[in-house]
Design a protein around this motif. Structure first.
Motif, short mmCIF file in Angstrom:
data_model
loop_
_atom_site.label_atom_id
_atom_site.label_comp_id
_atom_site.label_asym_id
_atom_site.label_seq_id
_atom_site.Cartn_x
_atom_site.Cartn_y
_atom_site.Cartn_z
N MET A 1 0.73 -1.25 0.09
CA MET A 1 0.01 0.18 -0.19
C MET A 1 0.84 1.22 -0.19
N LEU A 2 0.34 2.46 -0.70
CA LEU A 2 1.07 3.60 -0.74
C LEU A 2 0.33 4.67 0.01
N ARG A 3 1.00 5.75 0.54
CA ARG A 3 0.46 6.71 1.03
C ARG A 3 0.98 8.23 0.51
N LEU A 4 0.21 9.11 0.71
CA LEU A 4 0.59 10.44 0.16
C LEU A 4 1.12 11.43 1.31
N LEU A 5 2.31 11.89 1.12
CA LEU A 5 2.85 12.95 1.95
C LEU A 5 3.05 14.21 1.32
N CYS A 6 2.38 15.37 1.69
CA CYS A 6 2.06 16.73 1.15
C CYS A 6 3.30 17.42 1.62
N VAL A 7 3.94 18.25 0.95
CA VAL A 7 5.08 19.34 1.34
C VAL A 7 4.69 20.46 1.21
N SER A 8 4.54 21.34 2.27
CA SER A 8 3.92 22.83 2.19
C SER A 8 5.14 23.82 1.58
N THR A 9 4.73 24.97 1.14
CA THR A 9 5.56 25.90 0.94
C THR A 9 6.81 26.36 2.06
N ALA A 26 11.10 11.38 10.55
CA ALA A 26 10.53 10.06 9.81
C ALA A 26 9.15 10.06 9.64
N VAL A 27 8.61 9.43 8.45
CA VAL A 27 7.28 9.35 8.30
C VAL A 27 6.88 8.01 8.97
N ASP A 62 6.05 4.24 0.56
CA ASP A 62 5.37 3.12 0.74
C ASP A 62 5.20 3.09 2.26
N GLU A 63 4.94 1.66 2.89
CA GLU A 63 4.45 1.43 3.95
C GLU A 63 5.76 1.87 5.05
N ALA A 64 6.97 1.67 4.70
CA ALA A 64 7.83 2.04 5.30
C ALA A 64 8.31 3.31 5.69
N GLY A 65 7.87 4.08 4.80
CA GLY A 65 8.12 5.49 4.75
C GLY A 65 9.22 5.76 3.71
#
Length: 89
Positions: A1-9, A26-27, A62-65
């Motif tokens: 499974m995959l996850r979404l990490l958003c990076v702000s300005t 760390a994620v 990924d699941e491990a970050g």
């Protein structure tokens, strides 16, 4: 499974579905909204982040970050509505 990490300005990051993380944190494993494929995320991002200019980059993890793929907004200072995708090596 995959996850979404958003990076702000401002350099902060947040997993879709929480939590918000410090820039160098760390994620965490097992938290955030899960997606089945990269294609699902690439369809989700332009639709759901349209008009939300605070996020200039997203990372598919990924699941491990570990980062699998990155998306960058096109346009001046990453403010455009179109995304460029790059696979991590």
């Amino acid at each position: 499974m995959l996850r979404l990490l958003c990076v702000s300005t401002r350099g902060n990051t947040c997993l879709l579905g929480g939590p918000t993380l410090d820039t160098d944190a760390a994620v965490p494993t097992g938290v955030g909204t899960r997606f089945g494929t990269i294609a699902e995320i690439e369809r989700f991002v332009p639709r759901e982040l349209r008009g939300i200019g605070v996020y200039w980059q997203v990372q598919i993890v990924d699941e491990a970050g570990a980062v699998v793929r990155r998306g960058f907004r096109r346009g001046y200072n990453g403010t455009g509505e179109h995304w460029i995708w790059r696979t991590e090596h």
